[in-house]
Design a protein around this motif. Structure first.
Motif, PDB file in Angstrom:
ATOM      1  N   ASN A   1       0.830  -1.214   0.000  1.00 16.54           N
ATOM      2  CA  ASN A   1       0.000   0.000   0.000  1.00 16.54           C
ATOM      3  C   ASN A   1       0.859   1.256   0.000  1.00 16.54           C
ATOM      4  O   ASN A   1       0.486   2.278  -0.595  1.00 16.54           O
ATOM      5  N   LYS A   2       2.003   1.194   0.666  1.00 21.19           N
ATOM      6  CA  LYS A   2       2.921   2.339   0.666  1.00 21.19           C
ATOM      7  C   LYS A   2       3.435   2.604  -0.746  1.00 21.19           C
ATOM      8  O   LYS A   2       3.570   3.761  -1.163  1.00 21.19           O
ATOM      9  N   LEU A   3       3.700   1.534  -1.493  1.00 16.88           N
ATOM     10  CA  LEU A   3       4.139   1.697  -2.878  1.00 16.88           C
ATOM     11  C   LEU A   3       3.032   2.280  -3.743  1.00 16.88           C
ATOM     12  O   LEU A   3       3.285   3.130  -4.608  1.00 16.88           O
ATOM     13  N   LYS A   4       1.790   1.830  -3.514  1.00 12.80           N
ATOM     14  CA  LYS A   4       0.678   2.287  -4.341  1.00 12.80           C
ATOM     15  C   LYS A   4       0.371   3.772  -4.145  1.00 12.80           C
ATOM     16  O   LYS A   4      -0.253   4.393  -5.002  1.00 12.80           O
ATOM     17  N   GLN A   5       0.829   4.332  -3.039  1.00 12.47           N
ATOM     18  CA  GLN A   5       0.607   5.753  -2.797  1.00 12.47           C
ATOM     19  C   GLN A   5       1.541   6.631  -3.624  1.00 12.47           C
ATOM     20  O   GLN A   5       1.324   7.840  -3.733  1.00 12.47           O
ATOM     21  N   SER A   6       2.565   6.017  -4.217  1.00 12.91           N
ATOM     22  CA  SER A   6       3.491   6.789  -5.042  1.00 12.91           C
ATOM     23  C   SER A   6       2.827   7.167  -6.362  1.00 12.91           C
ATOM     24  O   SER A   6       2.085   6.387  -6.956  1.00 12.91           O
ATOM     25  N   SER A   7       3.112   8.369  -6.830  1.00  8.04           N
ATOM     26  CA  SER A   7       2.537   8.844  -8.094  1.00  8.04           C
ATOM     27  C   SER A   7       3.396   8.471  -9.301  1.00  8.04           C
ATOM     28  O   SER A   7       2.996   8.696 -10.443  1.00  8.04           O
ATOM     29  N   ASP A   8       4.572   7.889  -9.059  1.00  8.14           N
ATOM     30  CA  ASP A   8       5.464   7.508 -10.157  1.00  8.14           C
ATOM     31  C   ASP A   8       4.897   6.296 -10.897  1.00  8.14           C
ATOM     32  O   ASP A   8       4.367   5.364 -10.288  1.00  8.14           O
ATOM     33  N   ILE A   9       5.042   6.328 -12.204  1.00  8.20           N
ATOM     34  CA  ILE A   9       4.542   5.249 -13.065  1.00  8.20           C
ATOM     35  C   ILE A   9       5.714   4.629 -13.825  1.00  8.20           C
ATOM     36  O   ILE A   9       6.550   5.342 -14.373  1.00  8.20           O
ATOM     37  N   LEU A  10       5.767   3.308 -13.828  1.00  8.08           N
ATOM     38  CA  LEU A  10       6.787   2.587 -14.594  1.00  8.08           C
ATOM     39  C   LEU A  10       6.148   2.080 -15.879  1.00  8.08           C
ATOM     40  O   LEU A  10       5.271   1.216 -15.850  1.00  8.08           O
ATOM     41  N   SER A  11       6.585   2.623 -16.996  1.00  2.49           N
ATOM     42  CA  SER A  11       6.023   2.261 -18.300  1.00  2.49           C
ATOM     43  C   SER A  11       7.144   2.281 -19.331  1.00  2.49           C
ATOM     44  O   SER A  11       8.249   2.765 -19.057  1.00  2.49           O
ATOM     45  N   PRO A  12       6.893   1.783 -20.535  1.00  4.78           N
ATOM     46  CA  PRO A  12       7.928   1.861 -21.577  1.00  4.78           C
ATOM     47  C   PRO A  12       8.386   3.287 -21.851  1.00  4.78           C
ATOM     48  O   PRO A  12       9.523   3.498 -22.286  1.00  4.78           O
ATOM     49  N   ALA A  13       7.535   4.272 -21.575  1.00  3.48           N
ATOM     50  CA  ALA A  13       7.910   5.672 -21.813  1.00  3.48           C
ATOM     51  C   ALA A  13       8.822   6.214 -20.718  1.00  3.48           C
ATOM     52  O   ALA A  13       9.736   7.009 -20.985  1.00  3.48           O
ATOM     53  N   THR A  14       8.593   5.800 -19.458  1.00  5.53           N
ATOM     54  CA  THR A  14       9.393   6.311 -18.335  1.00  5.53           C
ATOM     55  C   THR A  14      10.606   5.440 -18.022  1.00  5.53           C
ATOM     56  O   THR A  14      11.515   5.877 -17.328  1.00  5.53           O
ATOM     57  N   TYR A  15      10.605   4.204 -18.529  1.00 10.38           N
ATOM     58  CA  TYR A  15      11.691   3.280 -18.200  1.00 10.38           C
ATOM     59  C   TYR A  15      13.064   3.754 -18.668  1.00 10.38           C
ATOM     60  O   TYR A  15      14.047   3.598 -17.925  1.00 10.38           O
ATOM     61  N   PRO A  16      13.222   4.322 -19.877  1.00 10.02           N
ATOM     62  CA  PRO A  16      14.566   4.754 -20.310  1.00 10.02           C
ATOM     63  C   PRO A  16      15.243   5.719 -19.337  1.00 10.02           C
ATOM     64  O   PRO A  16      16.466   5.676 -19.171  1.00 10.02           O
ATOM     65  N   GLN A  17      14.468   6.586 -18.688  1.00  6.96           N
ATOM     66  CA  GLN A  17      15.043   7.501 -17.719  1.00  6.96           C
ATOM     67  C   GLN A  17      15.556   6.740 -16.499  1.00  6.96           C
ATOM     68  O   GLN A  17      16.638   7.034 -15.965  1.00  6.96           O
ATOM     69  N   LEU A  18      14.794   5.747 -16.045  1.00  7.12           N
ATOM     70  CA  LEU A  18      15.215   4.929 -14.910  1.00  7.12           C
ATOM     71  C   LEU A  18      16.449   4.109 -15.246  1.00  7.12           C
ATOM     72  O   LEU A  18      17.319   3.892 -14.393  1.00  7.12           O
TER      73      LEU A  18
END
Length: 323
Positions: free
Chosen positions: A246-263
């Motif tokens: 539940n603590k993780l689900k409160q984060s607004s960050d999204i892991l997707s093919p679009a955001t993954y290259p930055q990570l």
């Protein structure tokens, strides 16, 4: 006289060598006896089984090592310089009894070790699911430069450099790499397995005791390797694990093919990061990014078949013309 001096020096050097080995083994035993947080302080069933294998194999090998060290010390003392009554002058060149002992004992030890190794290799197969009354949870692991990404596909969340699971619940790790080869390793839970780009490896572990355990890469992967560590949290119960999710689900960050290259960009000593939402099939997207597109592959194969068919038809027409 010269022969006696040479013999004395040889015995002294041999004695010093075995004394050094014995002292080192004793010191290592004392240090390992009090160690915490390593493979000799297991907190999971797999780690317990691996520790037992290490101890049994070491004791079996000491059956040969310890008598050799003791006999070396005894003979060096008995035939030392100055004891003229202890003259070593053998009148034989072969002994069936000595040959029997020298060969039979090591053969027996090797056979026993072979049987134990064969059985433990199958029992501790990292790809083999653990037999347990509870359903296992799936964690998809990706090694990056220089951090660890953990995806929970059934829960739709992910984390960086922090891993959690309930105590007494088996965990199935599916592992790959976005970069160079690494090795996923939680010493107190047992076992390690390589992570490789474009490949999926597996590891099954379980924690018997609640706590936080150190995890890291056991394979050097560049300048940020020393900071490539994570915490594996075994919660006391499933309620504690649900609270962590539940603590993780409160984060607004999204892991997707679009955001993954930055990570995926290299970073050293990366802090813990949570993703409250993960795109479906993210792990397979990472896994297959180094592989050719399946549709392109099928098109290439079809083009090759068409080319071969065209060549065969041309050859047949040429043969008919020649006739």
């Amino acid at each position: 006289m010269q022969n006696l001096v040479i013999q004395h020096l040889f015995i002294r050097n041999l004695l010093f060598r075995y004394l050094k080995t014995a002292l080192f083994a004793g010191a290592s035993t004392l240090l390992l006896a009090g160690c915490e947080g390593g493979i000799l302080d297991p907190k999971g069933q797999v780690g317990v089984d691996e520790k037992q294998l290490i101890v049994v194999a070491t004791l079996l090998m000491l059956i040969v090592v310890v008598p050799v060290i003791l006999m070396t010390l005894f003979f060096a003392w008995k035939y030392r310089e100055g004891r003229t009554q202890e003259i070593y002058a053998p009148k034989w060149s072969h002994s069936n009894k000595i040959e029997l002992v020298v060969w039979l004992i090591p053969i027996i030890i090797v056979v026993i070790l072979g049987v134990i190794t064969w059985r433990s290799t199958h029992d501790l197969d990292p790809y083999k699911p653990l037999v347990h009354e509870k359903e296992h949870i799936v964690v998809e692991v990706v090694s990056l430069n220089w951090k660890w990404l953990f995806i929970y596909p059934e829960l739709g969340v992910a984390s960086v450099n922090e891993l959690a699971f309930p105590t007494d619940v088996p965990v199935e790790f599916r592992i790959t790499s976005d970069t160079t080869m690494n090795s996923f390793f939680i010493p107190q839970l047992g076992g390690q397995i390589y992570s490789m780009a474009g490949m999926e490896t597996q590891l099954h572990l379980i924690a018997n005791e609640a706590g936080q355990y150190d995890g890291y890469s056991a394979n050097y992967s560049g300048e940020g390797f020393t900071g490539m560590k994570f915490k594996a949290i075994a919660t006391p119960d499933e309620a504690g694990f649900d609270a962590w999710v539940n603590k993780l689900k409160q984060s607004s960050d999204i892991l997707s093919p679009a955001t993954y290259p930055q990570l995926a960009k290299p970073s050293e000593n990366n802090p813990v990061q949570y993703f409250g939402d993960v795109s479906s099939g993210m792990f397979h997207h990472i896994l297959h990014q180094f592989m050719p597109d399946m549709h392109d592959s099928k098109k290439v194969v079809a083009d090759e078949h068409a080319s071969h068919a065209s060549h065969n038809m041309s050859d047949e027409m040429n043969m008919e013309t020649e006739k």
